[in-house]
Scaffold this motif. Sequence first.
Motif, mmCIF file in Angstrom:
data_model
loop_
_atom_site.group_PDB
_atom_site.id
_atom_site.type_symbol
_atom_site.label_atom_id
_atom_site.label_comp_id
_atom_site.label_asym_id
_atom_site.label_seq_id
_atom_site.Cartn_x
_atom_site.Cartn_y
_atom_site.Cartn_z
ATOM 1 N N UNK A 36 -27.363 5.276 -17.399
ATOM 2 C CA UNK A 36 -26.335 5.876 -16.557
ATOM 3 C C UNK A 36 -26.000 6.931 -16.331
ATOM 4 N N UNK A 37 -26.266 8.309 -15.532
ATOM 5 C CA UNK A 37 -25.921 9.984 -15.320
ATOM 6 C C UNK A 37 -24.476 9.051 -14.106
ATOM 7 N N UNK A 38 -22.884 10.187 -14.276
ATOM 8 C CA UNK A 38 -22.619 10.031 -13.389
ATOM 9 C C UNK A 38 -21.957 10.996 -13.085
ATOM 10 N N UNK A 39 -22.388 12.318 -12.410
ATOM 11 C CA UNK A 39 -21.468 13.194 -12.110
ATOM 12 C C UNK A 39 -20.387 13.838 -10.809
ATOM 13 N N UNK A 40 -19.740 14.541 -10.965
ATOM 14 C CA UNK A 40 -18.748 14.818 -9.749
ATOM 15 C C UNK A 40 -17.660 15.916 -10.132
ATOM 16 N N UNK A 41 -17.500 16.757 -9.117
ATOM 17 C CA UNK A 41 -17.271 17.502 -8.631
ATOM 18 C C UNK A 41 -16.357 18.090 -7.700
ATOM 19 N N UNK A 42 -15.371 18.545 -7.374
ATOM 20 C CA UNK A 42 -14.403 19.090 -6.119
ATOM 21 C C UNK A 42 -15.393 20.557 -5.532
ATOM 22 N N UNK A 43 -14.900 20.514 -4.158
ATOM 23 C CA UNK A 43 -15.341 21.812 -3.504
ATOM 24 C C UNK A 43 -14.361 22.972 -4.304
ATOM 25 N N UNK A 44 -14.397 23.875 -4.246
ATOM 26 C CA UNK A 44 -13.874 25.255 -4.395
ATOM 27 C C UNK A 44 -12.527 24.900 -4.088
ATOM 28 N N UNK A 45 -11.733 24.787 -2.939
ATOM 29 C CA UNK A 45 -10.988 25.264 -2.249
ATOM 30 C C UNK A 45 -10.086 23.327 -2.542
ATOM 31 N N UNK A 46 -10.971 22.365 -3.411
ATOM 32 C CA UNK A 46 -10.267 21.791 -3.518
ATOM 33 C C UNK A 46 -10.041 20.330 -2.843
ATOM 34 N N UNK A 47 -10.555 20.424 -1.510
ATOM 35 C CA UNK A 47 -10.570 19.501 -0.118
ATOM 36 C C UNK A 47 -11.292 18.674 -0.269
ATOM 37 N N UNK A 48 -12.576 18.395 -0.937
ATOM 38 C CA UNK A 48 -13.604 17.408 -0.782
ATOM 39 C C UNK A 48 -13.698 17.387 -2.509
ATOM 40 N N UNK A 49 -15.157 15.963 -2.797
ATOM 41 C CA UNK A 49 -15.690 15.281 -3.695
ATOM 42 C C UNK A 49 -16.467 14.873 -3.697
ATOM 43 N N UNK A 50 -17.360 15.429 -4.485
ATOM 44 C CA UNK A 50 -18.489 14.984 -4.373
ATOM 45 C C UNK A 50 -19.371 14.301 -5.349
ATOM 46 N N UNK A 51 -19.264 12.420 -5.830
ATOM 47 C CA UNK A 51 -20.435 11.679 -6.828
ATOM 48 C C UNK A 51 -21.408 11.504 -6.713
ATOM 49 N N UNK A 52 -21.616 12.027 -7.994
ATOM 50 C CA UNK A 52 -23.537 10.878 -8.390
ATOM 51 C C UNK A 52 -24.036 10.327 -8.453
ATOM 52 N N UNK A 53 -24.039 9.462 -8.820
ATOM 53 C CA UNK A 53 -24.741 8.394 -9.994
ATOM 54 C C UNK A 53 -26.331 8.258 -9.975
ATOM 55 N N UNK A 54 -26.965 8.042 -10.944
ATOM 56 C CA UNK A 54 -28.155 8.254 -10.555
ATOM 57 C C UNK A 54 -28.525 7.229 -12.392
ATOM 58 N N UNK A 55 -29.328 6.346 -12.387
ATOM 59 C CA UNK A 55 -29.506 4.987 -13.621
ATOM 60 C C UNK A 55 -31.394 5.095 -13.599
ATOM 61 N N UNK A 56 -31.650 4.707 -14.972
ATOM 62 C CA UNK A 56 -32.717 5.022 -14.925
ATOM 63 C C UNK A 56 -33.091 3.894 -16.111
ATOM 64 N N UNK A 57 -33.990 2.818 -15.645
ATOM 65 C CA UNK A 57 -34.481 1.977 -16.696
ATOM 66 C C UNK A 57 -35.878 1.304 -16.247
ATOM 67 N N UNK A 58 -37.127 1.049 -16.977
ATOM 68 C CA UNK A 58 -37.464 0.420 -16.885
ATOM 69 C C UNK A 58 -38.638 0.576 -16.031
ATOM 70 N N UNK A 59 -38.631 1.967 -15.958
ATOM 71 C CA UNK A 59 -40.362 2.437 -15.066
ATOM 72 C C UNK A 59 -38.832 2.474 -13.391
ATOM 73 N N UNK A 60 -37.544 2.257 -13.472
ATOM 74 C CA UNK A 60 -36.600 1.975 -11.801
ATOM 75 C C UNK A 60 -35.531 3.085 -12.108
ATOM 76 N N UNK A 61 -35.648 4.039 -11.398
ATOM 77 C CA UNK A 61 -34.689 4.875 -10.528
ATOM 78 C C UNK A 61 -33.830 4.822 -9.325
ATOM 79 N N UNK A 62 -32.435 4.877 -9.812
ATOM 80 C CA UNK A 62 -31.344 3.927 -8.635
ATOM 81 C C UNK A 62 -30.998 5.844 -8.817
ATOM 82 N N UNK A 63 -30.704 6.088 -7.310
ATOM 83 C CA UNK A 63 -28.842 7.244 -7.487
ATOM 84 C C UNK A 63 -28.355 6.387 -6.087
ATOM 85 N N UNK A 64 -27.047 7.269 -6.141
ATOM 86 C CA UNK A 64 -26.010 6.889 -5.124
ATOM 87 C C UNK A 64 -25.058 8.137 -4.743
ATOM 88 N N UNK A 65 -24.757 8.727 -4.272
ATOM 89 C CA UNK A 65 -23.936 9.290 -3.522
ATOM 90 C C UNK A 65 -22.901 9.143 -2.596
#
Length: 119
Positions: A36-65
């Motif tokens: 799995x890969x997890x990415x997070x980042x904040x908005x430039x003004x610091x008022x919001x955050x996004x977190x995305x996760x992607x998990x790939x295994x045995x031909x299966x890909x799952x993503x969440x945000x």
Amino acid sequence: MAKPPVRIPTEVKDIADAISSGQVKNAKMEWNNDGSVIFSADSPDGSARITMQKHEFAGVSQESQVNISKPRNKAERQERVKVLKAQGKTQMEISHYTMTSQKTVSNDIKELREKGLLD
């Protein structure tokens, strides 16, 4: 024999472009042993955050945000702390979802317990 070049995932390029153009700050990317890969980042003004996760295994890909807005005040933050604590989240996880430090979360938990609002 030379190895073929490693393909850079599109997501990594998109993130790099967003960082260089100032669209995000405090960007973090983590690769885990489970694929799995997890990415997070904040908005430039610091008022919001996004977190995305992607998990790939045995031909299966799952993503969440997850989209997180910074609590507007202490009462809103403490309400979020109560809900997340009830879900079994750790203080570090709660700090991510409240966009505060672990110490602030610890203080909130202590205060909520003293007021009888948290077990």
